[in-house]
Design a protein around this motif. Sequence first.
Motif, short mmCIF file in Angstrom:
data_model
loop_
_atom_site.label_atom_id
_atom_site.label_comp_id
_atom_site.label_asym_id
_atom_site.label_seq_id
_atom_site.Cartn_x
_atom_site.Cartn_y
_atom_site.Cartn_z
N CYS A 40 0.95 -1.26 -0.24
CA CYS A 40 -0.05 0.24 -0.01
C CYS A 40 0.84 1.57 0.13
N ASP A 41 0.57 2.13 -0.84
CA ASP A 41 -0.13 3.78 -0.16
C ASP A 41 0.14 4.11 1.35
N PRO A 42 1.23 4.31 2.34
CA PRO A 42 0.52 5.19 3.23
C PRO A 42 -0.31 6.33 3.25
N PRO A 43 0.40 7.26 2.64
CA PRO A 43 -0.32 8.84 2.58
C PRO A 43 -1.62 8.38 1.84
N GLU A 44 -1.69 7.75 0.79
CA GLU A 44 -2.81 7.57 0.27
C GLU A 44 -4.11 7.19 1.20
N VAL A 45 -3.37 5.47 1.88
CA VAL A 45 -4.94 5.40 2.87
C VAL A 45 -4.91 6.22 3.64
N ILE A 46 -3.70 6.75 4.47
CA ILE A 46 -4.50 7.80 5.53
C ILE A 46 -5.26 8.53 4.81
N ALA A 47 -5.36 8.63 3.47
CA ALA A 47 -6.31 9.56 3.17
C ALA A 47 -8.06 9.32 2.85
N LEU A 65 -10.30 0.48 15.64
CA LEU A 65 -9.51 -0.27 16.44
C LEU A 65 -8.38 -0.98 15.51
N THR A 66 -8.00 -1.20 15.72
CA THR A 66 -6.47 -2.10 14.38
C THR A 66 -5.34 -2.97 15.23
N ASP A 67 -4.69 -4.07 14.68
CA ASP A 67 -4.41 -5.16 14.89
C ASP A 67 -3.04 -4.72 15.77
N VAL A 68 -1.64 -4.61 15.19
CA VAL A 68 -0.59 -4.92 16.33
C VAL A 68 0.48 -2.92 15.84
N PHE A 69 0.33 -2.77 17.47
CA PHE A 69 0.77 -1.68 17.62
C PHE A 69 2.26 -1.34 16.90
N GLY A 70 2.47 -0.11 16.47
CA GLY A 70 4.01 0.05 15.38
C GLY A 70 3.80 -0.25 14.25
N ALA A 71 3.53 -1.35 14.01
CA ALA A 71 2.62 -1.63 12.50
C ALA A 71 1.95 -0.14 11.28
N THR A 72 2.31 -1.02 10.31
CA THR A 72 1.49 0.20 9.27
C THR A 72 0.26 -0.02 9.61
N PRO A 73 -1.02 -0.56 9.74
CA PRO A 73 -2.22 -0.82 9.89
C PRO A 73 -2.13 0.79 11.03
N ALA A 74 -1.75 0.54 12.11
CA ALA A 74 -1.61 1.20 13.72
C ALA A 74 -1.52 2.59 13.08
N ASN A 75 0.39 2.77 12.95
CA ASN A 75 0.65 3.98 12.52
C ASN A 75 -0.71 4.78 11.15
N ALA A 77 -3.63 4.15 11.43
CA ALA A 77 -5.19 4.51 12.20
C ALA A 77 -4.86 5.97 13.62
N THR A 78 -3.55 5.62 13.95
CA THR A 78 -2.60 6.56 14.66
C THR A 78 -3.33 8.45 14.16
N ARG A 79 -2.93 8.18 13.27
CA ARG A 79 -3.46 9.39 12.85
C ARG A 79 -4.33 10.87 12.78
N LEU A 80 -5.13 9.15 13.13
CA LEU A 80 -6.45 9.58 13.26
C LEU A 80 -7.05 10.27 14.83
#
Length: 154
Positions: A40-47, A65-75, A77-80
Amino acid sequence: MAGILIVAHAPLATALRECIAHIYGGLPARIGVIDVMPDCDPPEVIAFAYAEIERLREDNGALVLTDVFGATPANIATRLATLPDVRVLAGVNLPMLVRAVCYRATPLDTLVDKALAGATKGIHTIAPGTPVPVAAKVDPVECLPVQPPGAAPV
């Protein structure tokens, strides 16, 4: 009722949503998912995540709700978490999600407490001879568990 957004490694977010649809006999409103792909392109997913929160958020906010703290999905989600009336929890499991769905009409901070309690109370060691509890049925109208006679409250 708080919106719920699940952000997790693919295909976990969709699988959790499908489990909720199975448990409740249909998908409750305002539950979104983002399956984060390895390429994935993280900036695109964040948008996209920001847009999903705006779509899902209700009067009492939204829970991510996100899965693994410190992994890309959690990072992502942290923006939100910087948004007003949005809370983010890492370590999602099915008991956490069920509890979140059941208590999403409560104030956001209460919802967070209930979801965290569901996550931890849903973890048990099962050894040979462990009595199997009778599963609680869920009332899809109220979205609260209906306890069988003699069962402990959720």
